[in-house]
Design a protein around this motif. Structure first.
Motif, mmCIF file in Angstrom:
data_model
loop_
_atom_site.group_PDB
_atom_site.id
_atom_site.type_symbol
_atom_site.label_atom_id
_atom_site.label_comp_id
_atom_site.label_asym_id
_atom_site.label_seq_id
_atom_site.Cartn_x
_atom_site.Cartn_y
_atom_site.Cartn_z
ATOM 1 N N GLU A 260 0.828 -1.205 0.000
ATOM 2 C CA GLU A 260 0.000 0.000 0.000
ATOM 3 C C GLU A 260 0.862 1.254 0.000
ATOM 4 N N ALA A 264 0.453 3.819 -3.049
ATOM 5 C CA ALA A 264 -0.006 5.180 -2.752
ATOM 6 C C ALA A 264 0.984 6.222 -3.252
ATOM 7 N N PRO A 271 -1.843 7.100 1.751
ATOM 8 C CA PRO A 271 -2.033 5.657 1.938
ATOM 9 C C PRO A 271 -3.082 5.361 3.011
#
Length: 279
Positions: A260, A264, A271
């Motif tokens: 993630e 992101a 995130p």
């Protein structure tokens, strides 16, 4: 958790509010300069130990209500000592489960044992036991005019809330001896120069909350791993430390939160991380 305190913590001594992953913990006895009496010891220990397993906590800010962080022991404790009494020994607490056994040691070491970063915001007095509690934090932001002192020697005592073990690691053995053997007071500015504090801030609490917010927005698994490794540095041999580093990076690479973080950044968005499962 929101509101003013944990259910078993006296809110006239310590309050805690959790917002967006940041636990805002405040010593709440400003009319007594947040001095340490038995009720304050109990509240500090219970709060620090509860935060170790509180879901959703990603960073902690520790400060004092009013003009002072903590002025040390309540005068009642010194009066009792003249008769050989140690009021902190009478505090009713669950059995200790770590290296700190005495109540005062637990009040300081509880913050070091929290698996997420703890930032102390210090203004006014941080004296004796109050300073030792601040030393349990990972980072100390201090007002330039704050007053810090290893004050115990002036009461015929020694620092017994982990200070003799923690202080040399921060400032060096010689400076630790000088501060401990004289009990002299240092300003926040000098404390930073000595290594006793991290940096000066005109508004330590606002700066601490801002820093905690930044940390809380990062991957909680990576933050916890970094704290574990840095806490072990210098306390384990290099082979053990290097191996632990590889174990931690191996667990992080490809994990959901690490993926993630990468996604992101490429997508130029904030995130969304999952908190560790504490069960």
């Amino acid at each position: 958790m929101s509101g003013t305190a944990f259910p078993d913590v006296d809110p006239t001594r310590v309050t805690t509010t959790l917002t967006d992953g940041v636990a805002d913990v405040r010593l709440a006895r400003p009319e007594k300069r947040n001095a340490l009496d038995p009720a304050m010891f109990a509240a500090i220990v219970r709060t620090g130990e509860a935060l170790r397993t509180t879901p959703g906590v990603r960073a902690v800010v520790l400060s004092g209500e009013g003009p002072d962080f903590c002025a040390g022991l309540d005068f009642g404790a010194f009066r009792a000592m003249r008769n050989g009494e140690r009021l902190s020994a009478s505090v009713d607490l669950p059995p200790a489960d770590g290296p700190a056994r005495a109540t005062g040691q637990r009040a300081a070491h509880a913050w070091a044992r929290i698996p997420v970063p703890v930032i102390a915001a210090v203004r006014g007095n941080a004296l004796g036991g109050g300073l030792q509690i601040a030393l349990g934090a990972d980072i100390r932001l201090v007002h330039p005019d704050a007053v810090l002192s290893v004050l115990e020697i002036q009461w015929g005592l020694i620092p017994d809330m982990t200070g003799t073990q923690v202080l040399p690691e921060l400032v060096g053995r010689d400076v630790a001896k000088e501060l401990t053997l004289t009990g002299r007071r240092v300003s926040g500015t000098e404390a930073v120069a000595l290594g006793l504090a991290t940096r000066v801030e005109d508004d330590p609490l606002a700066a601490a909350l801002a820093m905690a917010g930044e940390i809380a927005a990062l991957s909680p698994h990576a933050v916890r791993a970094a704290k574990r490794l840095l806490d072990a540095a210098g306390r384990v041999d290099l082979e053990t430390g290097f191996a632990a580093e590889q174990d931690e990076i191996g667990a992080l690479i490809g994990s959901p939160n690490q993926a993630e973080a990468v996604t992101a950044r490429f997508e130029r968005r904030a995130p969304v991380f999952a908190d560790p499962d504490l069960r």
